[in-house]
Design an enzyme around this catalytic site. Structure first.
Site, PDB file in Angstrom:
ATOM      1  N   GLY A  11       0.830  -1.209   0.000  1.00  0.00           N
ATOM      2  CA  GLY A  11       0.000   0.000   0.000  1.00  0.00           C
ATOM      3  C   GLY A  11       0.860   1.253   0.000  1.00  0.00           C
ATOM      4  CE  LYS A  90     -15.905 -11.787   8.015  1.00  0.00           C
ATOM      5  NZ  LYS A  90     -16.168 -12.624   6.830  1.00  0.00           N
ATOM      6  CB  THR A  91      -9.164  -6.105   7.226  1.00  0.00           C
ATOM      7  OG1 THR A  91      -9.665  -6.756   6.064  1.00  0.00           O
ATOM      8  CG2 THR A  91      -7.707  -5.753   7.017  1.00  0.00           C
ATOM      9  N   GLY A 101      -1.219 -13.308  17.442  1.00  0.00           N
ATOM     10  CA  GLY A 101      -0.982 -14.732  17.719  1.00  0.00           C
ATOM     11  C   GLY A 101       0.391 -15.144  17.204  1.00  0.00           C
ATOM     12  CE  LYS A 104       0.123 -16.922  23.670  1.00  0.00           C
ATOM     13  NZ  LYS A 104      -1.230 -17.426  23.769  1.00  0.00           N
ATOM     14  CE1 TYR A 144      -8.854   2.730   8.512  1.00  0.00           C
ATOM     15  CE2 TYR A 144      -9.314   4.788   9.641  1.00  0.00           C
ATOM     16  CZ  TYR A 144      -8.419   3.942   9.014  1.00  0.00           C
ATOM     17  OH  TYR A 144      -7.094   4.302   8.913  1.00  0.00           O
ATOM     18  CE1 TYR A 158      -4.660 -11.479  21.094  1.00  0.00           C
ATOM     19  CE2 TYR A 158      -2.760 -12.934  21.147  1.00  0.00           C
ATOM     20  CZ  TYR A 158      -4.070 -12.695  20.791  1.00  0.00           C
ATOM     21  OH  TYR A 158      -4.791 -13.669  20.142  1.00  0.00           O
TER      22      TYR A 158
HETATM   23  P1  NAD Z   1      -3.473   1.719   1.704  1.00  0.00           P
HETATM   24  O1  NAD Z   1      -4.892   1.395   1.431  1.00  0.00           O
HETATM   25  O2  NAD Z   1      -2.660   2.314   0.635  1.00  0.00           O
HETATM   26  O3  NAD Z   1      -2.711   0.441   2.259  1.00  0.00           O
HETATM   27  C1  NAD Z   1      -3.317  -0.633   2.911  1.00  0.00           C
HETATM   28  C2  NAD Z   1      -2.730  -1.914   2.375  1.00  0.00           C
HETATM   29  O4  NAD Z   1      -3.326  -3.029   3.068  1.00  0.00           O
HETATM   30  C3  NAD Z   1      -3.010  -2.117   0.892  1.00  0.00           C
HETATM   31  O5  NAD Z   1      -1.844  -2.523   0.229  1.00  0.00           O
HETATM   32  C4  NAD Z   1      -4.082  -3.189   0.873  1.00  0.00           C
HETATM   33  O6  NAD Z   1      -4.093  -3.938  -0.316  1.00  0.00           O
HETATM   34  C5  NAD Z   1      -3.715  -3.998   2.097  1.00  0.00           C
HETATM   35  N1  NAD Z   1      -4.835  -4.765   2.662  1.00  0.00           N
HETATM   36  C6  NAD Z   1      -6.097  -4.335   2.898  1.00  0.00           C
HETATM   37  N2  NAD Z   1      -6.833  -5.328   3.423  1.00  0.00           N
HETATM   38  C7  NAD Z   1      -6.002  -6.403   3.526  1.00  0.00           C
HETATM   39  C8  NAD Z   1      -6.188  -7.734   3.976  1.00  0.00           C
HETATM   40  N3  NAD Z   1      -7.375  -8.168   4.438  1.00  0.00           N
HETATM   41  N4  NAD Z   1      -5.119  -8.580   3.931  1.00  0.00           N
HETATM   42  C9  NAD Z   1      -3.924  -8.178   3.452  1.00  0.00           C
HETATM   43  N5  NAD Z   1      -3.702  -6.934   3.006  1.00  0.00           N
HETATM   44  C10 NAD Z   1      -4.734  -6.051   3.039  1.00  0.00           C
HETATM   45  O7  NAD Z   1      -3.493   2.665   2.987  1.00  0.00           O
HETATM   46  P2  NAD Z   1      -2.295   3.413   3.742  1.00  0.00           P
HETATM   47  O8  NAD Z   1      -2.617   4.854   3.734  1.00  0.00           O
HETATM   48  O9  NAD Z   1      -0.987   2.947   3.242  1.00  0.00           O
HETATM   49  O10 NAD Z   1      -2.533   2.890   5.229  1.00  0.00           O
HETATM   50  C11 NAD Z   1      -1.708   1.882   5.824  1.00  0.00           C
HETATM   51  C12 NAD Z   1      -2.102   1.726   7.286  1.00  0.00           C
HETATM   52  O11 NAD Z   1      -1.915   2.975   7.973  1.00  0.00           O
HETATM   53  C13 NAD Z   1      -3.570   1.345   7.480  1.00  0.00           C
HETATM   54  O12 NAD Z   1      -3.666   0.406   8.526  1.00  0.00           O
HETATM   55  C14 NAD Z   1      -4.227   2.644   7.861  1.00  0.00           C
HETATM   56  O13 NAD Z   1      -5.357   2.435   8.659  1.00  0.00           O
HETATM   57  C15 NAD Z   1      -3.117   3.345   8.623  1.00  0.00           C
HETATM   58  N6  NAD Z   1      -3.309   4.819   8.609  1.00  0.00           N
HETATM   59  C16 NAD Z   1      -3.109   5.540   7.465  1.00  0.00           C
HETATM   60  C17 NAD Z   1      -3.312   6.922   7.487  1.00  0.00           C
HETATM   61  C18 NAD Z   1      -3.090   7.789   6.270  1.00  0.00           C
HETATM   62  O14 NAD Z   1      -3.297   9.003   6.346  1.00  0.00           O
HETATM   63  N7  NAD Z   1      -2.645   7.273   5.156  1.00  0.00           N
HETATM   64  C19 NAD Z   1      -3.740   7.553   8.670  1.00  0.00           C
HETATM   65  C20 NAD Z   1      -3.959   6.757   9.786  1.00  0.00           C
HETATM   66  C21 NAD Z   1      -3.721   5.392   9.761  1.00  0.00           C
END
Ligand code: NAD
Ligand code: UDP
Length: 311
Positions: A11, A90-91, A101, A104, A144, A158
């Site tokens: 991502g 779910k994710t 897990g 751990k 979310y 955990y």
């Molecule tokens: P993004 O959508 O570009 O990246 C998320 C990645 O997770 C993607 O590559 C996607 O394909 C993958 N993904 C989604 N569901 C999945 C699953 N079930 N199994 C495996 N892979 C899965 O978003 P991002 O901006 O890079 O965000 C990354 C993390 O940072 C996220 O957890 C997000 O909540 C957190 N975050 C981002 C921001 C922001 O401003 N970008 C702010 C707060 C938190």
């Protein structure tokens, strides 16, 4: 040299983290289901013997022998996380359980990419880590927000119950190259609209505020948190405290792209937070970290990225 697992590594943020960790000499397993991420974001790493790309969904268990886990898998933009809200929960929740897990079993350190969304539409300003937030538990953002809040609870449990070495980072709005051009987030939307000469879409009156952090600053903060000793578990806010209205952001983007775009107003989505600004005193104290990239510099690099995508 460490063996490091990054979920959501293909991502936006994950791809920058993969690149930085590979450049520092580590072995990286990038795990992704490519829902919002893409192989293109890590194409430059494919073929490197220290880099592995694995297609896997974090709602299913995964096993690997690693020293550290960064748990980033989760769609982050409202358009993407609302596309299949049940899958988003779910994710966050099953992904956290599976990765905790694993941590751990193999005694790995694990970092959770949490979010400023845990503060909801905050009534405390700026937000510090002791604020419990103002989240609508049944609204369209709750898949979310509540998913991420539940993941934080799981991390803490955990840690308390099983002694897992955890780190929780609360990330505030982050932008930069590798953002998805159609993910609906404000920075990518405005840049793409400006480059194409389309009207800039201001939701509501545009007076709501956000604080925008450039991705390199975030990666530095994340890696510093992972490197702290086991007593530091967070949560730690990591973001840029410079606060702008969405209208100001739009004007900056138009000026930096020399665009002819005008502005149009659209309805404000429900539960859209009115203001958001991190209190980063704790990050300064425990990580000796503060952001260094100004909005103008970060926007210029991001605009260059989107310009090249267009060509
Ligand atoms: P993004 O959508 O570009 O990246 C998320 C990645 O997770 C993607 O590559 C996607 O394909 C993958 N993904 C989604 N569901 C999945 C699953 N079930 N199994 C495996 N892979 C899965 O978003 P991002 O901006 O890079 O965000 C990354 C993390 O940072 C996220 O957890 C997000 O909540 C957190 N975050 C981002 C921001 C922001 O401003 N970008 C702010 C707060 C938190
Ligand atoms: N926003 C906007 N126009 C857009 C996209 C977003 O005015 O084309 C606004 C949105 O309503 C919100 C802010 O910009 O107030 C940030 O939105 P984003 O989806 O990037 O992030 P989040 O709301 O999760 O902070």
């Amino acid at each position: 040299m460490k063996r490091i697992l990054i979920t959501g590594g293909a991502g936006f943020i994950g791809s920058h983290l993969c690149t930085r960790l590979i450049n520092e000499g580590h072995d990286v397993i990038c795990l992704d289901n490519f829902f919002t991420g893409s192989k293109r974001n890590v194409i430059h790493l494919i073929g490197n013997p220290r880099f592995e790309l694995v297609r896997h969904d974090v709602i299913n268990p995964f096993h690997a022998e690693v020293d550290e886990i960064y748990n980033l898998a989760c769609p982050a933009s409202p358009v993407h996380y609302q596309y299949n809200a049940i899958k988003t929960i779910k994710t966050s929740v099953m992904g956290a359980i599976n990765m905790l897990g694993l941590a751990k079993r193999i005694n790995a350190k694990i970092l959770q990419a949490s979010t400023s969304e845990v503060y909801g539409d905050p009534i405390v300003h700026p937000q510090n880590e002791s604020y419990w937030g103002n989240v609508n538990p049944i609204g369209i953002r709750s898949c979310y927000d509540e998913g991420k809040r539940c993941a934080e609870a799981l991390f803490m449990d955990y840690h308390r119950q099983n002694g897992v070495r955890i780190k929780i980072i609360r990330i505030f709005n982050t932008y930069g190259p590798n953002m998805h051009p159609n993910d609906g987030r404000v920075v990518s939307n405005f840049i793409v609209q400006a480059l194409k000469g389309r009207d800039i879409t201001l939701f509501g009156d545009g007076n709501q505020t956000r604080s925008f952090q450039y991705v390199d600053d975030l990666i530095e903060g994340m890696m510093r948190l992972m490197a702290t000793d086991d007593k530091i578990i967070g949560p730690v806010n990591v973001g840029n405290p410079n606060e702008f209205t969405i209208k100001e952001l739009a004007e900056r983007v138009v000026a930096l792209t020399s665009s002819s775009s005008g502005f149009i107003h659209k309805n404000l989505p429900s539960d859209d937070p009115k203001q958001r600004q991190p209190d980063i005193s704790y990050a300064k104290k425990v990580l000796d970290w503060s952001p260094v990239v100004e909005l103008e510099e970060g926007l210029t690099k991001t605009i260059d990225y989107f310009r090249n995508l267009e060509e």
